[in-house]
Design an enzyme around this catalytic site. Structure first.
Site, mmCIF file in Angstrom:
data_model
loop_
_atom_site.group_PDB
_atom_site.id
_atom_site.type_symbol
_atom_site.label_atom_id
_atom_site.label_comp_id
_atom_site.label_asym_id
_atom_site.label_seq_id
_atom_site.Cartn_x
_atom_site.Cartn_y
_atom_site.Cartn_z
ATOM 1 N N PHE A 62 0.815 -1.217 0.000
ATOM 2 C CA PHE A 62 0.000 0.000 0.000
ATOM 3 C C PHE A 62 0.848 1.266 0.000
ATOM 4 O O PHE A 62 0.382 2.329 -0.419
ATOM 5 C CB PHE A 62 -0.899 -0.032 1.239
ATOM 6 C CG PHE A 62 -1.781 1.163 1.430
ATOM 7 C CD1 PHE A 62 -2.842 1.408 0.572
ATOM 8 C CD2 PHE A 62 -1.560 2.045 2.485
ATOM 9 C CE1 PHE A 62 -3.674 2.506 0.757
ATOM 10 C CE2 PHE A 62 -2.383 3.139 2.685
ATOM 11 C CZ PHE A 62 -3.444 3.373 1.812
ATOM 12 N N TYR A 63 2.080 1.182 0.460
ATOM 13 C CA TYR A 63 2.905 2.378 0.585
ATOM 14 C C TYR A 63 3.198 2.989 -0.789
ATOM 15 O O TYR A 63 3.685 2.309 -1.690
ATOM 16 C CB TYR A 63 4.224 2.066 1.288
ATOM 17 C CG TYR A 63 4.092 1.660 2.738
ATOM 18 C CD1 TYR A 63 2.909 1.881 3.459
ATOM 19 C CD2 TYR A 63 5.145 1.046 3.406
ATOM 20 C CE1 TYR A 63 2.796 1.504 4.788
ATOM 21 C CE2 TYR A 63 5.039 0.671 4.739
ATOM 22 C CZ TYR A 63 3.864 0.902 5.417
ATOM 23 O OH TYR A 63 3.750 0.523 6.741
ATOM 24 N N THR A 64 2.908 4.281 -0.887
ATOM 25 C CA THR A 64 3.079 5.066 -2.124
ATOM 26 C C THR A 64 2.576 4.299 -3.346
ATOM 27 O O THR A 64 3.208 4.278 -4.395
ATOM 28 C CB THR A 64 4.548 5.508 -2.318
ATOM 29 O OG1 THR A 64 5.412 4.356 -2.293
ATOM 30 C CG2 THR A 64 4.978 6.476 -1.232
#
Length: 369
Positions: A62-64
Site C-alpha cells: 500500500f505504501y506510495t
C-alpha cells in the site's frame, strides 16, 4: 554508530537489527505522496542503513501505491544484498477500489498480494509477510492456513501480524500451534512514550505466545522530536503534525508534561529528544525492533545514534512515570498495588527470581579492570 548486533525475532531463528528501516516514504505516489522520496533521494538512505549494519527492511504493498516496493526491489538488486536483508512487506489495504476481493485478508487477496509484491520487489520470496490490519470479517483460520500454504510453497519464509486486537493474535497463534501450521513470529504495533496502549494486552500476549513486537511510530508521529510547540489545544511546527492536529486531535496537558520530561532527559544525557524516545522503545520488554524512517541519510545517522547510549535507571524511571497512564477499568486489578492488597496480602510473590532467565549473547562482553 552501527547496527552490528542482531536478535531473534520472536520464537524463531531469524536474526534482525534492533532498528528496522521503514520505507513508507520511498516513492511519490498514493496516500503518502506528500512526504515521499524519489528513488534517487531514497538511495542514500537505504545505502547508509546497510553501511551501518542494518538488515531489517519494512515496506507494504500500500505504501506510495506500490512504489515503495518497486524502489526497494531496484535498490536491493543494485546493491546485490537480497540474501543479506530481511525483507518485510504487508497486505490488506485495497489496491483496486471497487473490487471487494482486492483488499482484506481473504485467501484470494493474500495470494494476489504476495504475487504482486514479489514482482515489484524483484524477488522469488518474501522473508516476512504480514497481515497489515484486521479486516473484521475474514475467519482467522483462513488467514493462518494461507500463511502456511505460502510458506510451504516457498513464497514466504515467515509470517506475522500487524495492527490486530490482542485476542485475534492469540487465536491465530494458538490455532497454528494446535494444527501444526507455521507460527507467526512478528507483531507490528504502534508504540511510543506517548502511546503505551499495547502494554495492556499485546506485549504480555506476544511474549507468552512467541511474537516479537516490532514497534512503529516510536516518535509518536514526530511529536516526541521536540520540533512542535503548543498552540492552543493544537500545536505548531515544521512537520506533518504542524498547523493543527490531524483529524481534530487535541494534545493534553499530560502529553506536554511528558514532552518536557523527554527534553530534560535529553539535555542531561547530551543527546536529542528523538534519540531518547527511540532508545526507550527499542529497549522495552517484548520489543524485538523499532521501525524508523528518515528523510535523509543524515537524519538516519542521527536516529541510529539512539543505540549509542544506555538510559540510566533513574532517567528511565522518570520517563516511565511521565508517560504512564492509569490503567482503565478491570486492568487496575492486574496492577501490583491491587494484587498485593487482595490477591497476595502480607507476602511477596513473583514469577521468577532475578537472573532466572538471563539473555544469551554470542559475542564477547566488554569488561572493565
Amino acid at each position: 554508530m552501527s547496527l552490528d548486533q542482531y536478535y531473534l525475532l520472536g520464537r524463531s531463528g531469524l536474526r534482525v537489527s534492533p532498528l528496522a528501516l521503514g520505507t513508507m516514504n520511498f516513492g511519490t505516489g498514493g496516500f503518502h505522496a506528500a512526504y515521499g522520496k524519489t528513488a534517487e533521494e531514497a538511495r542514500p538512505i537505504f545505502r547508509r542503513y546497510l553501511e551501518a549494519g542494518g538488515n531489517f527492511i519494512d515496506t507494504a504493498d500500500f505504501y506510495t501505491a506500490g512504489e515503495s516496493e518497486a524502489i526497494l526491489g531496484d535498490l536491493i538488486a543494485e546493491a546485490k544484498v537480497r540474501d543479506r536483508v530481511v525483507l518485510t512487506t504487508k497486505f490488506t489495504n485495497s489496491v483496486d477500489p471497487g473490487d471487494p476481493n482486492a483488499g482484506g485478508n481473504g485467501r484470494k487477496h493474500m495470494i494476489r498480494a504476495v504475487e504482486a509484491s514479489l514482482r515489484r520487489l524483484r524477488t522469488d520470496h518474501i522473508d516476512l509477510f504480514l497481515l497489515h490490519t484486521w479486516d473484521r470479517v475474514t475467519p482467522v483460520e483462513e488467514v493462518v492456513r494461507t500463511f502456511d500454504d505460502l510458506t510451504r510453497a516457498g513464497k514466504i519464509r515467515y509470517a506475522g501480524l500487524s495492527d490486530v486486537p490482542g485476542w485475534y493474535a492469540a487465536r491465530a497463534q494458538t490455532y497454528a500451534e494446535a494444527h501444526s501450521l507455521v507460527p507467526m513470529v512478528s507483531l507490528q504495533l504502534p508504540y511510543s512514550l506517548i502511546d503505551r496502549t499495547i502494554e495492556l494486552e499485546h506485549v504480555a500476549m506476544a511474549r507468552t505466545l512467541g511474537f516479537g513486537v516490532t514497534a512503529w511510530s516510536p516518535l509518536g508521529g514526530g511529536f516526541l522530536t521536540g520540533k512542535y510547540r503548543r498552540a492552543g489545544e493544537g500545536l505548531a511546527g515544521d512537520g506533518r503534525l504542524g498547523g493543527g492536529a490531524p483529524s481534530g486531535r487535541s494534545w493534553t496537558d499530560h502529553e506536554w508534561r511528558l514532552l518536557a520530561t523527554v527534553e530534560s532527559v535529553a539535555d542531561t544525557l547530551g543527546v536529542t529528544m528523538a534519540q531518547v524516545a527511540v532508545n526507550w522503545v527499542a529497549t522495552r520488554p517484548g520489543v524485538a525492533s523499532a521501525i524508523v524512517g528518515a528523510s535523509s541519510a543524515a537524519q538516519l545517522d542521527a536516529t541510529l545514534a539512539a543505540l549509542d547510549f544506555e538510559l540510566p535507571p533513574d532517567l528511565r524511571v522518570r520517563l516511565d512515570e511521565a508517560s504512564a497512564v492509569p490503567p482503565p477499568s478491570l486492568y487496575r486489578m492486574f496492577t501490583p498495588g491491587y494484587q498485593s492488597w487482595l490477591v497476595s496480602p502480607g507476602v511477596k510473590v513473583g514469577d521468577k527470581p532475578t537472573g532466572y532467565d538471563p539473555a544469551t549473547r554470542n559475542w564477547e562482553q566488554a569488561t572493565t579492570r
